[in-house]
Design a protein around this motif. Sequence first.
Motif, PDB file in Angstrom:
ATOM      1  N   GLU A 166       0.795  -1.221   0.000  1.00  0.00           N
ATOM      2  CA  GLU A 166       0.000   0.000   0.000  1.00  0.00           C
ATOM      3  C   GLU A 166       0.831   1.277   0.000  1.00  0.00           C
ATOM      4  O   GLU A 166       0.270   2.380   0.022  1.00  0.00           O
ATOM      5  CB  GLU A 166      -0.928   0.015   1.224  1.00  0.00           C
ATOM      6  N   SER A 167       2.160   1.172  -0.029  1.00  0.00           N
ATOM      7  CA  SER A 167       2.991   2.364   0.120  1.00  0.00           C
ATOM      8  C   SER A 167       2.773   3.396  -0.987  1.00  0.00           C
ATOM      9  O   SER A 167       2.633   4.597  -0.726  1.00  0.00           O
ATOM     10  CB  SER A 167       4.474   1.974   0.173  1.00  0.00           C
ATOM     11  N   ILE A 168       2.734   2.950  -2.238  1.00  0.00           N
ATOM     12  CA  ILE A 168       2.550   3.880  -3.351  1.00  0.00           C
ATOM     13  C   ILE A 168       1.195   4.565  -3.253  1.00  0.00           C
ATOM     14  O   ILE A 168       1.082   5.795  -3.411  1.00  0.00           O
ATOM     15  CB  ILE A 168       2.705   3.156  -4.696  1.00  0.00           C
ATOM     16  N   GLU A 169       0.151   3.788  -2.958  1.00  0.00           N
ATOM     17  CA  GLU A 169      -1.193   4.351  -2.824  1.00  0.00           C
ATOM     18  C   GLU A 169      -1.256   5.355  -1.677  1.00  0.00           C
ATOM     19  O   GLU A 169      -1.861   6.429  -1.801  1.00  0.00           O
ATOM     20  CB  GLU A 169      -2.201   3.223  -2.578  1.00  0.00           C
ATOM     21  N   ALA A 170      -0.607   5.019  -0.554  1.00  0.00           N
ATOM     22  CA  ALA A 170      -0.644   5.897   0.618  1.00  0.00           C
ATOM     23  C   ALA A 170       0.047   7.232   0.326  1.00  0.00           C
ATOM     24  O   ALA A 170      -0.476   8.295   0.673  1.00  0.00           O
ATOM     25  CB  ALA A 170       0.027   5.206   1.808  1.00  0.00           C
ATOM     26  N   ILE A 171       1.203   7.191  -0.317  1.00  0.00           N
ATOM     27  CA  ILE A 171       1.942   8.424  -0.600  1.00  0.00           C
ATOM     28  C   ILE A 171       1.203   9.255  -1.645  1.00  0.00           C
ATOM     29  O   ILE A 171       1.193  10.490  -1.577  1.00  0.00           O
ATOM     30  CB  ILE A 171       3.379   8.090  -1.016  1.00  0.00           C
ATOM     31  N   ARG A 172       0.543   8.594  -2.588  1.00  0.00           N
ATOM     32  CA  ARG A 172      -0.294   9.332  -3.543  1.00  0.00           C
ATOM     33  C   ARG A 172      -1.423  10.044  -2.803  1.00  0.00           C
ATOM     34  O   ARG A 172      -1.759  11.203  -3.103  1.00  0.00           O
ATOM     35  CB  ARG A 172      -0.869   8.372  -4.581  1.00  0.00           C
ATOM     36  N   MET A 174      -1.335  11.085   0.290  1.00  0.00           N
ATOM     37  CA  MET A 174      -0.743  12.219   1.018  1.00  0.00           C
ATOM     38  C   MET A 174      -0.554  13.416   0.108  1.00  0.00           C
ATOM     39  O   MET A 174      -0.792  14.564   0.495  1.00  0.00           O
ATOM     40  CB  MET A 174       0.602  11.792   1.630  1.00  0.00           C
ATOM     41  N   HIS A 175      -0.128  13.148  -1.134  1.00  0.00           N
ATOM     42  CA  HIS A 175       0.029  14.243  -2.091  1.00  0.00           C
ATOM     43  C   HIS A 175      -1.325  14.880  -2.409  1.00  0.00           C
ATOM     44  O   HIS A 175      -1.416  16.108  -2.562  1.00  0.00           O
ATOM     45  CB  HIS A 175       0.689  13.722  -3.370  1.00  0.00           C
ATOM     46  N   ASP A 176      -2.369  14.065  -2.509  1.00  0.00           N
ATOM     47  CA  ASP A 176      -3.701  14.599  -2.778  1.00  0.00           C
ATOM     48  C   ASP A 176      -4.161  15.524  -1.655  1.00  0.00           C
ATOM     49  O   ASP A 176      -4.967  16.436  -1.881  1.00  0.00           O
ATOM     50  CB  ASP A 176      -4.709  13.455  -2.940  1.00  0.00           C
ATOM     51  N   LEU A 177      -3.656  15.287  -0.444  1.00  0.00           N
ATOM     52  CA  LEU A 177      -3.977  16.140   0.696  1.00  0.00           C
ATOM     53  C   LEU A 177      -3.086  17.378   0.770  1.00  0.00           C
ATOM     54  O   LEU A 177      -3.224  18.189   1.683  1.00  0.00           O
ATOM     55  CB  LEU A 177      -3.835  15.335   1.999  1.00  0.00           C
ATOM     56  N   VAL A 199       8.245   5.065  -5.060  1.00  0.00           N
ATOM     57  CA  VAL A 199       6.978   5.338  -4.366  1.00  0.00           C
ATOM     58  C   VAL A 199       6.518   6.788  -4.489  1.00  0.00           C
ATOM     59  O   VAL A 199       5.403   7.124  -4.091  1.00  0.00           O
ATOM     60  CB  VAL A 199       7.069   4.956  -2.872  1.00  0.00           C
ATOM     61  N   GLY A 200       7.373   7.674  -5.015  1.00  0.00           N
ATOM     62  CA  GLY A 200       6.965   9.058  -5.215  1.00  0.00           C
ATOM     63  C   GLY A 200       7.250   9.999  -4.067  1.00  0.00           C
ATOM     64  O   GLY A 200       6.504  10.957  -3.834  1.00  0.00           O
ATOM     65  N   VAL A 273      -2.678   6.390   7.581  1.00  0.00           N
ATOM     66  CA  VAL A 273      -2.259   7.781   7.835  1.00  0.00           C
ATOM     67  C   VAL A 273      -3.173   8.728   7.067  1.00  0.00           C
ATOM     68  O   VAL A 273      -3.613   9.760   7.585  1.00  0.00           O
ATOM     69  CB  VAL A 273      -0.792   7.996   7.414  1.00  0.00           C
ATOM     70  N   VAL A 274      -3.478   8.388   5.820  1.00  0.00           N
ATOM     71  CA  VAL A 274      -4.364   9.212   4.995  1.00  0.00           C
ATOM     72  C   VAL A 274      -5.771   9.225   5.587  1.00  0.00           C
ATOM     73  O   VAL A 274      -6.413  10.277   5.677  1.00  0.00           O
ATOM     74  CB  VAL A 274      -4.385   8.690   3.540  1.00  0.00           C
TER      75      VAL A 274
END
Length: 347
Positions: A166-172, A174-177, A199-200, A273-274
């Motif tokens: 889920e790391s890539i999805e989670a960091i994406r 965070m960026h959306d926030l 992962v970005g 976290v998101v």
Amino acid sequence: MVGSGIGAERGILIRSGEAIQTFKDVKVMVLDKTGTITRGEPKLTDAVTAEGVEETRLLTLAASVENASEHPIARAIVEGAKERDVKPGEVSEFRSTGARGVSGKVGDETVLIGNRRLLEEEGVSGLEALDDAMAELEGKGRTVVIVAADGQALGLVAVADTLKEESIEAIRGMHDLGLHVVMITGDNERAARAVADEVGIDEVQAGVLPEGKVDAIRALQKKHGNHVAMVGDGINDAPALTQANVGIAIGAGADVAIEAADVTLVRGELTAVVDAMHLSRATYGKIVQNLIWASAYNVAAIPIAAIGLLHPMIGVIAMTASSLSVIGNSLLLKRRFTRENPQGKST
């Protein structure tokens, strides 16, 4: 209370209302690498020997010294050597230099294992011959340590940790926030950058020793204001979690890290976290709405009562209605945050 309860149902334990209010203002999210972005279960991937050195000897010496350590990389080297039918030998005079490396005596040989900086300080020769292989392995995101005996480099041992799904999805998310995402790790720059690019991650701080994480958080707070949150799981992360404006601990991590954190993710998933960020912002929004509702009742009713035009019973009814509207509005959070909609998105 409603916000904290919703979080608990979803494996997000929030220690206080203050944490909810502070969380909504976070602008920078700091992530530890091992055990947070990655699984924290490294595996031995490569053993590169110097000229004239047999792989069996390299792995035997490495596994023998690392067998006395509890570090995840050490365990990966030992288990990887055993899988290749190499058994660790006896080690004496074992010594650890923290995140930099370990040393010990195997038979009559003094073995040193660690990063290049440590081996250079100890005057180990033959390091230049391993530079190209080290750069190639680190470019693949692997953590590489050098093995030396009696002052001579024998080769490299590399381990790799897999990303959490889920790391890539989670960091994406965070960026959306609108969050600026920073990774802090003790790994070298090349290996850290390889993971960050995958992962970005926005910013990488590599080669940070455990005692340096607190200073790194302070520097980010000075640069971005007091709006820095950190996610970590290890014993070494506890001081930095305390220093951060919001400390977030992975539930599967060390007890001391959980104790130091403001928020604990029981699920151990970074996507939580998101979810917690969305919940924090929505909860604070409800607090503001409730204050407006309660104030409106009083602003409207107090002047009318002061001039004698409001019957006391009507005042009682108005006060009760004020309380019920606050409670009812708060409970609407439960309708918004369902298991099918953990981020409370409008439907």
